[in-house]
Enzyme design. Structure first.
Site, PDB file in Angstrom:
ATOM      1  N   SER A   1      32.203  96.280 -42.685  1.00 48.93           N
ATOM      2  CA  SER A   1      30.969  96.772 -42.073  1.00 48.93           C
ATOM      3  C   SER A   1      31.128  96.679 -40.562  1.00 48.93           C
ATOM      4  O   SER A   1      31.966  95.909 -40.067  1.00 48.93           O
ATOM      5  CB  SER A   1      29.805  95.875 -42.513  1.00 48.93           C
ATOM      6  OG  SER A   1      28.650  96.126 -41.734  1.00 48.93           O
TER       7      SER A   1
ATOM      8  N   TYR B   1      25.533  87.812 -44.405  1.00 52.35           N
ATOM      9  CA  TYR B   1      26.220  89.117 -44.447  1.00 52.35           C
ATOM     10  C   TYR B   1      27.253  89.214 -43.319  1.00 52.35           C
ATOM     11  O   TYR B   1      28.399  89.610 -43.543  1.00 52.35           O
ATOM     12  CB  TYR B   1      25.175  90.222 -44.332  1.00 52.35           C
ATOM     13  CG  TYR B   1      25.689  91.613 -44.577  1.00 52.35           C
ATOM     14  CD1 TYR B   1      25.789  92.125 -45.864  1.00 52.35           C
ATOM     15  CD2 TYR B   1      26.055  92.443 -43.513  1.00 52.35           C
ATOM     16  CE1 TYR B   1      26.241  93.426 -46.098  1.00 52.35           C
ATOM     17  CE2 TYR B   1      26.506  93.740 -43.733  1.00 52.35           C
ATOM     18  CZ  TYR B   1      26.594  94.224 -45.022  1.00 52.35           C
ATOM     19  OH  TYR B   1      27.048  95.514 -45.241  1.00 52.35           O
TER      20      TYR B   1
HETATM   21  P1  NAD Z   1      24.608  99.800 -53.000  1.00 48.12           P
HETATM   22  O1  NAD Z   1      23.561  98.778 -53.254  1.00 48.12           O
HETATM   23  O2  NAD Z   1      24.299 101.235 -53.199  1.00 48.12           O
HETATM   24  O3  NAD Z   1      25.902  99.476 -53.836  1.00 48.12           O
HETATM   25  C1  NAD Z   1      26.360  98.177 -54.035  1.00 48.12           C
HETATM   26  C2  NAD Z   1      27.185  98.188 -55.280  1.00 48.12           C
HETATM   27  O4  NAD Z   1      27.608  96.858 -55.555  1.00 48.12           O
HETATM   28  C3  NAD Z   1      26.400  98.679 -56.497  1.00 48.12           C
HETATM   29  O5  NAD Z   1      27.228  99.467 -57.314  1.00 48.12           O
HETATM   30  C4  NAD Z   1      26.027  97.376 -57.195  1.00 48.12           C
HETATM   31  O6  NAD Z   1      25.830  97.548 -58.582  1.00 48.12           O
HETATM   32  C5  NAD Z   1      27.273  96.565 -56.884  1.00 48.12           C
HETATM   33  N1  NAD Z   1      27.075  95.137 -57.068  1.00 48.12           N
HETATM   34  C6  NAD Z   1      26.137  94.333 -56.521  1.00 48.12           C
HETATM   35  N2  NAD Z   1      26.264  93.084 -56.990  1.00 48.12           N
HETATM   36  C7  NAD Z   1      27.317  93.106 -57.841  1.00 48.12           C
HETATM   37  C8  NAD Z   1      27.927  92.125 -58.653  1.00 48.12           C
HETATM   38  N3  NAD Z   1      27.491  90.860 -58.705  1.00 48.12           N
HETATM   39  N4  NAD Z   1      28.995  92.502 -59.409  1.00 48.12           N
HETATM   40  C9  NAD Z   1      29.441  93.778 -59.417  1.00 48.12           C
HETATM   41  N5  NAD Z   1      28.892  94.743 -58.667  1.00 48.12           N
HETATM   42  C10 NAD Z   1      27.843  94.408 -57.878  1.00 48.12           C
HETATM   43  O7  NAD Z   1      25.114  99.516 -51.513  1.00 48.12           O
HETATM   44  P2  NAD Z   1      26.129 100.296 -50.544  1.00 48.12           P
HETATM   45  O8  NAD Z   1      25.375 100.554 -49.306  1.00 48.12           O
HETATM   46  O9  NAD Z   1      26.792 101.397 -51.238  1.00 48.12           O
HETATM   47  O10 NAD Z   1      27.152  99.126 -50.221  1.00 48.12           O
HETATM   48  C11 NAD Z   1      28.479  99.106 -50.665  1.00 48.12           C
HETATM   49  C12 NAD Z   1      29.327  98.283 -49.715  1.00 48.12           C
HETATM   50  O11 NAD Z   1      29.305  98.904 -48.422  1.00 48.12           O
HETATM   51  C13 NAD Z   1      28.824  96.855 -49.515  1.00 48.12           C
HETATM   52  O12 NAD Z   1      29.915  95.968 -49.453  1.00 48.12           O
HETATM   53  C14 NAD Z   1      28.106  96.932 -48.174  1.00 48.12           C
HETATM   54  O13 NAD Z   1      28.071  95.703 -47.537  1.00 48.12           O
HETATM   55  C15 NAD Z   1      28.971  97.935 -47.458  1.00 48.12           C
HETATM   56  N6  NAD Z   1      28.305  98.574 -46.314  1.00 48.12           N
HETATM   57  C16 NAD Z   1      27.206  99.353 -46.497  1.00 48.12           C
HETATM   58  C17 NAD Z   1      26.613  99.935 -45.386  1.00 48.12           C
HETATM   59  C18 NAD Z   1      25.416 100.827 -45.502  1.00 48.12           C
HETATM   60  O14 NAD Z   1      24.842 101.178 -44.474  1.00 48.12           O
HETATM   61  N7  NAD Z   1      24.999 101.234 -46.691  1.00 48.12           N
HETATM   62  C19 NAD Z   1      27.129  99.718 -44.107  1.00 48.12           C
HETATM   63  C20 NAD Z   1      28.234  98.909 -43.964  1.00 48.12           C
HETATM   64  C21 NAD Z   1      28.816  98.343 -45.080  1.00 48.12           C
END
Ligand code: NAD
Length: 257
Positions: A139, A152
């Site tokens: 991130s 985080y």
């Molecule tokens: P999201 O909530 O859409 O997806 C998260 C995924 O992780 C989902 O598929 C969920 O089912 C899974 N998950 C959560 N807990 C779990 C567990 N205990 N076991 C297995 N799977 C689990 O969120 P996202 O925004 O797509 O985030 C995905 C990654 O990207 C994360 O690591 C997040 O930190 C990172 N990220 C997101 C953003 C953003 O702006 N959306 C920015 C930077 C980084």
């Protein structure tokens, strides 16, 4: 670019960025293993849909990434992989003195420790196959901080450190390990933060998006899951063979500020 014959495991891929990355890897020809902690018909239907759309093998394997044994079991159940994308992640927002300890533990387990376990389990398979790509979805918060996101930010900085270490341990092998650092992407994870941020800042939804989230992102636009998938495919391409141990920001200029 073809990844035909390669197998990719993408953790946390029944929604958001993980699903977007899985789709772009499949578009490039890779067989994909989707994952989350649920086991619903919709989860398996997502895999079937990807298989039908892109003509690859796709399956869904349930594993709770908050548990080290389950992380390792996921890699075993998939029969190993050529490409490992550590993406599963959760978020919680609160001032540190009000931050529930259980939330801290869960974020460190899912956002950081899970990658230690999956990488440890996947590397022997990559070595046997003579090729491997580890892509950690970190991130902008792996490089900078924001208030109220102590767990985080700590986990994401940890992932960047883990990325560098794995890259050094595999530097003389045909294996690379990199981290992608997205800025804000409008996924369910970000949607879920909006009500908390509205409460914390006393702002409307629109103001939170404009003044809190995209305020840090000079492009004033969300990054997309397709762009993150494309960046992952690039890291699996021959052009990226000497790219290892680094971070690629997909953040509209956030970390250039
Ligand atoms: P999201 O909530 O859409 O997806 C998260 C995924 O992780 C989902 O598929 C969920 O089912 C899974 N998950 C959560 N807990 C779990 C567990 N205990 N076991 C297995 N799977 C689990 O969120 P996202 O925004 O797509 O985030 C995905 C990654 O990207 C994360 O690591 C997040 O930190 C990172 N990220 C997101 C953003 C953003 O702006 N959306 C920015 C930077 C980084």
């Amino acid at each position: 670019m073809t990844l035909r014959g390669k197998t990719a495991i993408i953790t946390g891929s029944n929604s958001g960025i993980g699903l977007g990355v899985a789709r772009e890897l499949a578009r490039a020809g890779a067989d994909v293993v989707l994952n989350s902690f649920t086991d619903s018909p919709e989860d398996h239907a997502l895999a079937a849909g990807i298989a039908a759309e892109f003509g690859v093998k796709a399956r869904y394997i349930k594993a709770d990434m908050s548990k080290g044994d389950a992380c390792r079991a996921l890699v075993d159940a998939a029969g190993g992989c050529d490409i490992l994308v550590n993406n599963a992640g959760i978020q919680f927002v609160a001032p540190i003195d009000a931050f529930p300890a259980a939330k801290w533990d869960a974020i460190i387990a899912i956002n950081l420790s899970s990658s230690f376990h999956t990488i440890a389990a996947a590397l022997p398979h990559m070595r046997k196959r003579g090729w491997g790509r580890v892509v950690n979805i970190a991130s902008a918060h792996g490089l900078t901080a924001s208030p109220y996101k102590s767990a985080y930010v700590a986990a994401k900085h940890g992932i960047v450190g883990l990325t560098k270490t794995v890259a050094l341990e595999t530097a003389q092998e045909p294996i690379t390990c990199n981290a992608i650092c997205p800025g804000y992407v409008l996924t369910p994870l970000v949607e879920a933060q909006i009500p908390d941020q509205m409460k914390t800042h006393g702002m409307s939804r629109e103001d939170v998006i404009k003044k809190v989230m995209l305020e840090r992102q000079p492009s004033r636009a969300f990054a997309t899951v397709e762009q993150l998938g494309g960046t992952t495919v690039f890291l699996c391409s021959p052009a990226a063979e000497q790219i290892t141990g680094t971070t690629i920001s997909v953040d509209g200029g956030w970390t250039a500020l």
